[in-house]
Design a protein around this motif. Sequence first.
Motif, short mmCIF file in Angstrom:
data_model
loop_
_atom_site.label_atom_id
_atom_site.label_comp_id
_atom_site.label_asym_id
_atom_site.label_seq_id
_atom_site.Cartn_x
_atom_site.Cartn_y
_atom_site.Cartn_z
N ALA A 38 -10.93 26.47 19.64
CA ALA A 38 -12.24 27.06 19.38
C ALA A 38 -12.37 27.52 17.93
O ALA A 38 -13.42 27.32 17.29
N GLU A 39 -11.32 28.13 17.39
CA GLU A 39 -11.37 28.59 16.00
C GLU A 39 -11.37 27.39 15.03
O GLU A 39 -12.04 27.43 13.99
N ARG B 222 -10.41 20.28 26.83
CA ARG B 222 -10.77 18.88 26.62
C ARG B 222 -12.02 18.78 25.74
O ARG B 222 -12.07 17.98 24.79
N ALA B 223 -13.04 19.59 26.04
CA ALA B 223 -14.29 19.53 25.28
C ALA B 223 -14.04 19.90 23.82
O ALA B 223 -14.55 19.23 22.90
N ASN B 224 -13.29 20.97 23.58
CA ASN B 224 -13.01 21.41 22.21
C ASN B 224 -12.20 20.36 21.45
O ASN B 224 -12.51 20.03 20.30
N TYR B 225 -11.14 19.87 22.09
CA TYR B 225 -10.25 18.94 21.40
C TYR B 225 -10.97 17.63 21.09
O TYR B 225 -10.83 17.08 19.99
N LEU B 226 -11.74 17.14 22.04
CA LEU B 226 -12.48 15.90 21.83
C LEU B 226 -13.51 16.05 20.71
O LEU B 226 -13.68 15.15 19.88
N GLN B 227 -14.15 17.22 20.65
CA GLN B 227 -15.12 17.45 19.57
C GLN B 227 -14.42 17.48 18.22
O GLN B 227 -14.95 16.97 17.23
N LEU B 228 -13.24 18.09 18.16
CA LEU B 228 -12.48 18.10 16.91
C LEU B 228 -12.13 16.67 16.49
O LEU B 228 -12.32 16.28 15.33
N ILE C 96 -4.10 15.87 28.47
CA ILE C 96 -5.46 15.70 27.96
C ILE C 96 -5.42 15.12 26.56
O ILE C 96 -6.19 14.19 26.22
N ILE C 97 -4.53 15.63 25.71
CA ILE C 97 -4.42 15.12 24.34
C ILE C 97 -4.03 13.65 24.35
O ILE C 97 -4.59 12.84 23.60
N ARG C 98 -3.09 13.28 25.20
CA ARG C 98 -2.69 11.88 25.27
C ARG C 98 -3.84 11.00 25.74
O ARG C 98 -4.05 9.89 25.22
N GLU C 99 -4.61 11.48 26.71
CA GLU C 99 -5.77 10.72 27.19
C GLU C 99 -6.78 10.50 26.06
O GLU C 99 -7.31 9.40 25.87
N ILE C 100 -7.04 11.56 25.29
CA ILE C 100 -7.99 11.45 24.18
C ILE C 100 -7.46 10.51 23.11
O ILE C 100 -8.21 9.69 22.56
N ALA C 101 -6.17 10.60 22.82
CA ALA C 101 -5.56 9.70 21.84
C ALA C 101 -5.72 8.25 22.26
O ALA C 101 -6.03 7.37 21.44
N ASP C 102 -5.54 7.98 23.55
CA ASP C 102 -5.67 6.61 24.05
C ASP C 102 -7.12 6.14 23.97
O ASP C 102 -7.39 5.02 23.51
N VAL C 103 -8.04 6.97 24.39
CA VAL C 103 -9.45 6.58 24.42
C VAL C 103 -10.00 6.37 23.02
O VAL C 103 -10.78 5.45 22.76
#
Length: 216
Positions: free
Chosen positions: A72-73, A115-121, A158-165
């Motif tokens: 968030a920060e 997930r929402a925060n990380y994906l937005q980053l 979640i991070i791995r899923e985002i990295a893959d997508v």
Amino acid sequence: MSERTQTPTAEETPAVKVVFFGDSITASNRNLLDPEDLGVGYVKIAAGKLRLLYPDTAFQFVNRGVDGDRTAELLQRVKKDVVDENPDYVVLEVGINDVWCRFSRGEEVTPEAFRANYLQLVDTILATGAKLFLIQPYALKMGDKQRFRPFLERFNDIIREIADVRDVALVPVDEIFMGVTQDIDPAQFTTDGVHPTHRGCRYIADLLIKELKKCL
């Protein structure tokens, strides 16, 4: 040779800018009043090694780690600290404080919020055109950090899923640390289960460089 066909001099060649964006693992005692200070951790080590590996490349390294920050920060300062820097490469390291705050502040960061925060980053950084590298948050089994593992493992999934997508390079620090500490005392790599020793910093830097070398 005409001016049009002259080869640019070293001074005219723009530097390759690498921004390191994260929490205390990235900050590593950097001087917040000095925008050029790299701290004493994996950022400084990686910068030194990359300059040795690529002596003909002009690099500019920027450390934008801040102690205690969560996803968030980082969202609040991603424009100023990353987007406005116009980087070529970005190293994103965040997540352990999204777990830690559950125990230190009694504040829960749900998997959905993470997930929402990380994906937005990730999407904000990718929109700059920079090449992005994700460093897994980690927690070794030392003292009270044992209780972090179930929450951290969900966030790392979640991070791995985002990295893959998003087809983003992932530096699997947690997975590798958990493997090597089966036979080596975790205290070799971290002082408290989270903050790295000098050996831990060297390990993270080497894992990151292995991925960066695929692009440089």
